[in-house]
Design a protein around this motif. Structure first.
Motif: not given
Length: 149
Positions: A94-99, A127-131, A133-136, A71-72
């Protein structure tokens, strides 16, 4: 006459709504589990982390970590393309794919909970929630893709 500059503020607000909606869906997964399998929330940490089917759990763990790492990479690559092409739509893509890739991690945890009564499912959802949050969403990414420097 066509507007040359995209409305960055409106796109940013839309990205925030998408981000918040997908983040909220993670907590809906937990609500579904509480309603359907409440016994999974009686945590017994004396049980092994691999559970009864260790190979399956390991496979899901590898898939979840890989999805979050990808995702990153996908978001970074699409942001680079957006800046090169001066296309703010690619930032949003990019945001939608990462989320979506981060949500895949949570879905793996949900699958483990439903199919295998695996009590450590929350690690995958975490792990999903952390990812996510990091993709804010960041305004700077949209600005970089909307103005030539």
């Amino acid at each position: 006459m066509e507007n040359e500059r995209p409305n960055v503020e409106a796109q940013y607000k839309l990205m925030l709504i998408i981000w918040a909606s997908l983040l909220m869906s993670q907590f809906m997964f937990l609500l579904v589990l509480v309603m359907t399998k409440p016994h999974l929330f009686n945590f017994d940490f004396s049980k092994p982390i691999a559970g009864a089917s260790g190979a399956m759990v390991l496979g899901f763990a590898v898939a979840a970590v890989t999805a979050v790492l990808f995702s990153f990479a996908f978001r970074k690559r699409l942001n680079e393309r957006a800046v090169a092409a001066q296309d703010t739509g690619q930032v949003q893509s990019g945001l939608i794919i990462a989320l979506a890739l981060c949500e895949a991690s949570s879905l793996f945890g949900l699958t483990l909970a439903f199919a295998f009564d695996y009590q450590y499912f929350f690690l995958w959802i975490g792990l999903g929630v952390l990812g996510m949050i990091l993709h804010f969403p960041k305004r700077d990414e949209l600005h970089a893709a909307s103005y030539k420097k």
